[in-house]
Design a protein around this motif. Sequence first.
Motif, PDB file in Angstrom:
ATOM      1  N   SER A 185       3.828   6.475  -4.848  1.00  0.00           N
ATOM      2  CA  SER A 185       4.852   6.203  -5.759  1.00  0.00           C
ATOM      3  C   SER A 185       4.697   8.095  -6.265  1.00  0.00           C
ATOM      4  N   LYS A 186       5.094   8.615  -6.637  1.00  0.00           N
ATOM      5  CA  LYS A 186       5.637   9.287  -8.083  1.00  0.00           C
ATOM      6  C   LYS A 186       4.310   9.725  -9.050  1.00  0.00           C
ATOM      7  N   GLU A 187       4.071   8.479  -9.709  1.00  0.00           N
ATOM      8  CA  GLU A 187       3.085   8.532 -10.364  1.00  0.00           C
ATOM      9  C   GLU A 187       1.207   8.997 -10.294  1.00  0.00           C
ATOM     10  N   HIS A 188       1.338   8.233  -9.043  1.00  0.00           N
ATOM     11  CA  HIS A 188       0.289   8.208  -7.734  1.00  0.00           C
ATOM     12  C   HIS A 188       0.049   9.452  -7.568  1.00  0.00           C
ATOM     13  N   ARG A 189       1.364  10.439  -7.392  1.00  0.00           N
ATOM     14  CA  ARG A 189       0.905  11.360  -6.064  1.00  0.00           C
ATOM     15  C   ARG A 189       0.198  12.326  -6.887  1.00  0.00           C
ATOM     16  N   LYS A 190       1.277  12.117  -8.442  1.00  0.00           N
ATOM     17  CA  LYS A 190       0.873  13.332 -10.020  1.00  0.00           C
ATOM     18  C   LYS A 190      -0.431  12.665 -10.280  1.00  0.00           C
ATOM     19  N   ILE A 232       0.623  -1.037  -0.228  1.00  0.00           N
ATOM     20  CA  ILE A 232      -0.044  -0.128   0.076  1.00  0.00           C
ATOM     21  C   ILE A 232       1.195   1.157  -0.128  1.00  0.00           C
ATOM     22  N   ASP A 233       1.805   1.666   0.848  1.00  0.00           N
ATOM     23  CA  ASP A 233       2.423   2.464   0.816  1.00  0.00           C
ATOM     24  C   ASP A 233       3.321   2.674  -0.251  1.00  0.00           C
TER      25      ASP A 233
END
Length: 65
Positions: free
Chosen positions: A31-36, A25-26
């Motif tokens: 991840s950069k993609e998820h945060r973007k 999960i973390d």
Amino acid sequence: MRRVLTKKAEFGLFDREYRFRPEEIDRVMLSKEHRKNALEVGKRCAVLLKNDGLLPLLGKRKKFS
């Protein structure tokens, strides 16, 4: 309720308790993609409200951003 649970069991919805493993999960959520993607969705979904005396907002400001 029994019919619903029976159908869920027939479809295998109880076979896997967790969709992701807890240790994954973390890694996925941070991840950069998820945060973007989360930032883009937040920008698209943001709603700015103008207070014309209808909202219970305090203060003299009419716009909040």
